[in-house]
Design an enzyme around this catalytic site. Structure first.
Site, short mmCIF file in Angstrom:
data_model
loop_
_atom_site.label_atom_id
_atom_site.label_comp_id
_atom_site.label_asym_id
_atom_site.label_seq_id
_atom_site.Cartn_x
_atom_site.Cartn_y
_atom_site.Cartn_z
CE LYS A 1 -3.95 2.21 2.14
NZ LYS A 1 -3.42 3.55 1.86
CG ASP B 1 1.45 7.39 3.16
OD1 ASP B 1 0.32 7.82 2.87
OD2 ASP B 1 2.06 7.72 4.19
CD GLU C 1 -0.94 4.10 4.36
OE1 GLU C 1 -1.98 4.61 4.81
OE2 GLU C 1 -0.48 4.40 3.24
#
Length: 293
Positions: A20, A22, A152
């Site tokens: 993921k 950021d 993240e």
């Protein structure tokens, strides 16, 4: 297509895992030219001139704009210096360069790919060799690896899932190593001591069935320059009464709930207060109506 927040699925063999990133969501449109748009259709083309056509003539690519720190990790703080600039100059381009992380392919050479399964779209994307970060088997320990590297989290995507624009679907699940969320700024608490005469903390709200509900105040994560910039942005929005539907302690300065920010936090209390919130920055790519409980 948007992800829901949650835990890693139990049937992990049916999913692929991606890091993921950021950053800011961005879609590249290639059709005899180059156009970059945000989630709500805003034109980002001049904002991020580093994004190239990858040598492709007819494609639509989904991905994330990130700014990497010296260790190669996405830094939302660094991206803050760029995301408000509609036409950045050479100095900002040199100080805070951005990188595009492609993760999906929606259209290629005249053919829409929305109904293809995720695994097939990713295979086509990888064949283009445009620097798309890899995805991993659902059974891999990618979540722990991202935690160890200060990232993240991950996004788990069903291998057989189609792409549905504008839909927040459980086919995609975002799993974070720490909790972050958007909040609407409804006012600010005057500072004391070193912050006397300025902002001490921001008052945060989210929308519920009862209107905008106060969920706490955030006073950490700011630099002096950030607080000065926020004061200038909030000044034209000041109003004479609280925009919150519930009671807020202290004597505060109120503003129209038009700005969205992002905070990290440890938990939500039974009274709907965010514990230990830390400011991460404004989110101009979000609209207040999206910020719900």
């Amino acid at each position: 297509m948007l992800a829901v927040a949650g835990d890693l699925p139990a049937d992990r063999d049916l999913y692929g895992l991606e890091v993921k990133w950021d950053g800011i969501r961005a879609v590249i449109h290639l059709d005899g030219g180059l156009r970059v748009t945000g989630r709500h259709g805003a034109d980002y083309t001049r904002r991020y001139p580093e994004i190239s056509s990858f040598g492709l003539k007819n494609a639509v690519i989904d991905g994330e704009v990130v700014s990497l720190d010296r260790l190669g990790r996405p830094s939302f703080e660094r991206l803050q210096h760029r995301m408000h600039l509609t036409d950045p100059g050479p100095r900002m381009l040199a100080l805070y360069p951005v990188t595009y992380m492609p993760f999906d392919l929606l259209y290629l050479d005249g053919t829409p790919l929305f109904d293809l399964p995720y695994r097939d779209r990713r295979a086509l994307l990888d064949e283009l060799d445009i620097g798309a970060p890899p995805y991993f088997p659902g059974e891999s320990d990618l979540l722990s690896a991202t935690s160890a590297q200060g990232l993240e989290g991950v996004v788990a995507k069903r291998l057989d899932s189609p792409y549905r624009p504008g839909v927040r679907s459980p086919w995609w699940v975002k799993v974070k190593n720490f909790s972050t969320r958007e909040v609407v700024i409804g006012g600010w608490k005057p500072g004391k001591g070193r912050r006397s005469g300025g902002i001490g903390s921001l008052l945060m709200g989210v929308f519920t069935g009862h209107g905008m509900t106060y969920v706490g105040h955030v006073g950490t994560g700011f630099t002096d320059a950030t607080l000065d910039a926020l004061r200038a942005v909030l000044a034209p929005l000041e109003i004479d009464r609280s925009p919150f539907s519930n009671a807020v302690p202290w004597r505060n300065r109120w503003v129209r709930p038009e700005l969205v920010g992002e905070v990290a936090y440890t938990m939500v209390t039974d009274e709907l207060r965010l514990r230990h919130p830390v400011w991460r920055g404004l989110r101009p790519d979000k609209v207040p109506a999206e910020v719900v409980l």
